[in-house]
Structure formats: structure tokens, C-alpha cells
Design a protein around this motif. Structure first.
Motif, PDB file in Angstrom:
ATOM      1  N   GLY A 162       1.059 -19.053  13.921  1.00  0.00           N
ATOM      2  CA  GLY A 162       0.461 -18.665  12.106  1.00  0.00           C
ATOM      3  C   GLY A 162      -0.134 -17.696  11.268  1.00  0.00           C
ATOM      4  N   ARG A 179      -2.649 -14.082   7.898  1.00  0.00           N
ATOM      5  CA  ARG A 179      -2.646 -15.518   8.015  1.00  0.00           C
ATOM      6  C   ARG A 179      -2.465 -15.941   6.838  1.00  0.00           C
ATOM      7  NH1 ARG A 179      -6.200 -18.571  11.966  1.00  0.00           N
ATOM      8  NH2 ARG A 179      -7.867 -17.112  11.667  1.00  0.00           N
ATOM      9  N   THR A 223      -1.720 -19.409   5.216  1.00  0.00           N
ATOM     10  CA  THR A 223      -1.617 -21.191   4.875  1.00  0.00           C
ATOM     11  C   THR A 223      -0.309 -20.889   4.704  1.00  0.00           C
ATOM     12  OG1 THR A 223      -2.620 -20.991   2.706  1.00  0.00           O
ATOM     13  CG2 THR A 223      -4.449 -21.657   4.809  1.00  0.00           C
TER      14      THR A 223
END
Length: 106
Positions: free
Chosen positions: A25, A91, A93
């Protein structure tokens, strides 16, 4: 690699080490930069002009983790080479996990 087609010595080990440190991720971006000066202000000014560096530093991820490594190699007759590696772990999304080594456009 671009010149010879052969992988740089130790590249596989370095890429493996980075991949082991980057959790699922997250994305790693790294940018190596070479300088022929030992002046920190000149190195910083030149590095901050690079589009890849500007992209990395403008990350909107509040959890971004940055790192910088500088390695100076002295040569005969007072010549030296300063290598700067700037990296960020982000990170994002909706973005695939990946490894990106950004390079200077030719």
C-alpha cells in the motif's frame, strides 16, 4: 544500465532491500543526483531545481517519510564527486504499491 544494457553491480540486492522495507500500500520514489562540488548550498540549490525532486517534495501525503544520503568520493588532484540520494515513502490510496527510481531526462 542505459549505456551498457547490463544491470549495475549490487542493483538486485539494493532493490530487494528497498522492497522489504516498503509495506503493502506504499510507494517508494528515489532520485540519485551527482555533483562536482562539496558546497552544501550549491548541491541543495541544484537538487531543488530538479523536477523529480520538486515532485517528491510536494507530496500531499501527511504520512510521507523522507530520507537523504550524501556520499562524497575523492579523486586525485583535488577532484571529488558528491552523490545525493533523495527518497520518499508515500502511502497513496488507490495507487498501486511500487518502486520508482526517477532519472534525469536526457
Amino acid at each position: 544500465e542505459a549505456l551498457t544494457g547490463a544491470a549495475a553491480h549490487g542493483k538486485d540486492e539494493a532493490m530487494g532491500a528497498v522492497k522489504r522495507c516498503i509495506p503493502s500500500g506504499w510507494t517508494f520514489k528515489g532520485y540519485p543526483h551527482q555533483h562536482r562540488t562539496q558546497s552544501p548550498s550549491a548541491i541543495a540549490a541544484a537538487t531543488l531545481k530538479e523536477p523529480a525532486v520538486i515532485d517528491m517534495l510536494s507530496s500531499l501525503c501527511p504520512e510521507a517519510t523522507f530520507a537523504m544520503r550524501v556520499h562524497v568520493v575523492p579523486y586525485p588532484e583535488g577532484v571529488l564527486c558528491a552523490w545525493v540520494m533523495l527518497a520518499v515513502k508515500i502511502r497513496e490510496t488507490g495507487s498501486p504499491t511500487g518502486l520508482q527510481i526517477l532519472s534525469r531526462p536526457e
